[in-house]
Every structure is written in structure tokens, then in C-alpha cells.
Design an enzyme around this catalytic site. Structure first.
Site: not given
Length: 170
Positions: A32-33
Site C-alpha cells: 500500500g501507500t
């Protein structure tokens, strides 16, 4: 096949899907970010990864997740790219208008509270977690974390996004 075996197979499939929602292969990880910001006396250091993904598919390898919204105010974006891009466009417009009307540069606190208001009032429709950071003559370098749902918190440093758990583990 008996009813009990069908029930067991369905339970096993559901458990597998919930523990592996992106159908990752063995050894693959969905990070994910990851966004972060740290203030210092003369400003703020902000960082973000550069990949935009949809599950395991990387849609953009070189995305810019840090957006300038005024001369000395920046926003790190995580969540839905469309939602966070639209929000930062609104904030950029509002801060520009505020600077023209008041004749002075907006503070980082004002930018963070505008973002909080937009995220909170649309929390049921948005997937947006951001970090607002920058420098102003009132507070110097400052960082505000606005997670999903729209709470705003001034922080001595901030880490966000789905990949932030990897940073917390360091």
C-alpha cells in the site's frame, strides 16, 4: 458431497479470501501507500512512495503523491487517488482565494482545517487520508495528520497510508 462438507469448504474459502483479499501469491506482499512528514525549525521534510496500485496491479509506477497547494504548504496523499486529487485541487483553489482576499499567505493550520472540513463532511463518500505540512511565520514548520473520517491532529511527525505499518515496525 454432504452438507457438512459443503459448509466446511465454504468456510475455508471465506477464511482464505479474508486473509488474502488481493489473491497474492506465496511470498508476495501488498504494502500500500506509505507517506510521512517530519517538521523542523526551517520547514518540513515530506516523503511518499511512488506506486499507484489497484490490488496487486500497479497502475502507475511513478505517481506524485505529494502535492503543493500554496507557496509553502504541501499535502501527502493516500487512499483513493481520484478523491485526494480532487480534494487537493479544492484546497489549492481555496488557499489561493484566501491569500487574495486577506493579502497574506495562509497558515498550514488553515490548510489542514480546510482539508479536515472537506473530508469530515464527505466521510461516507471518500477514501482519503492525508498529511498537510509546510512552513508559515506563525508556527514555523508544522505537520497535521488527517486520517480517514476527517480528524485533524497536529503531530511532531506523521506516518500514514496502508504501508505505514512497515515504517512503524522499523
Amino acid at each position: 458431497m454432504s452438507a457438512a462438507m459443503h459448509a466446511h469448504a465454504a468456510t475455508t474459502a471465506a477464511a482464505s479470501a479474508s486473509s488474502n483479499p488481493y489473491n497474492l501469491k506465496p511470498g508476495e506482499h501488498s504494502t500500500g501507500t506509505t507517506i510521512m512528514a517530519v517538521p523542523f525549525e526551517g520547514g518540513v521534510v515530506m516523503g511518499a512512495d511512488s506506486r499507484t496500485s489497484t490490488g496487486t496491479y500497479i497502475a502507475v509506477r511513478v505517481a506524485d503523491k505529494i502535492t503543493q497547494v500554496h507557496d509553502r504548504i504541501w499535502i501527502c496523499r493516500s487512499g483513493s487517488a481520484a478523491d485526494t486529487q480532487a480534494l487537493t485541487d479544492y484546497i489549492k483553489h481555496y488557499l489561493g482565494q484566501l491569500a487574495v482576499e486577506t493579502g497574506r499567505a495562509p497558515t498550514v493550520k488553515v490548510a489542514a482545517n480546510l482539508m479536515r472540513k472537506l473530508i469530515y463532511e464527505n466521510k461516507d463518500n471518500l477514501m482519503a487520508g492525508v498529511i498537510v505540512g509546510g512552513w508559515d511565520p506563525v508556527d514555523g514548520g508544522s505537520v497535521y495528520n488527517i486520517p480517514l473520517g476527517g480528524t485533524v491532529m497536529k503531530m511532531p511527525f506523521s506516518i500514514g497510508g496502508a504501508g505505514s505499518t512497515y515504517i512503524y515496525g522499523l
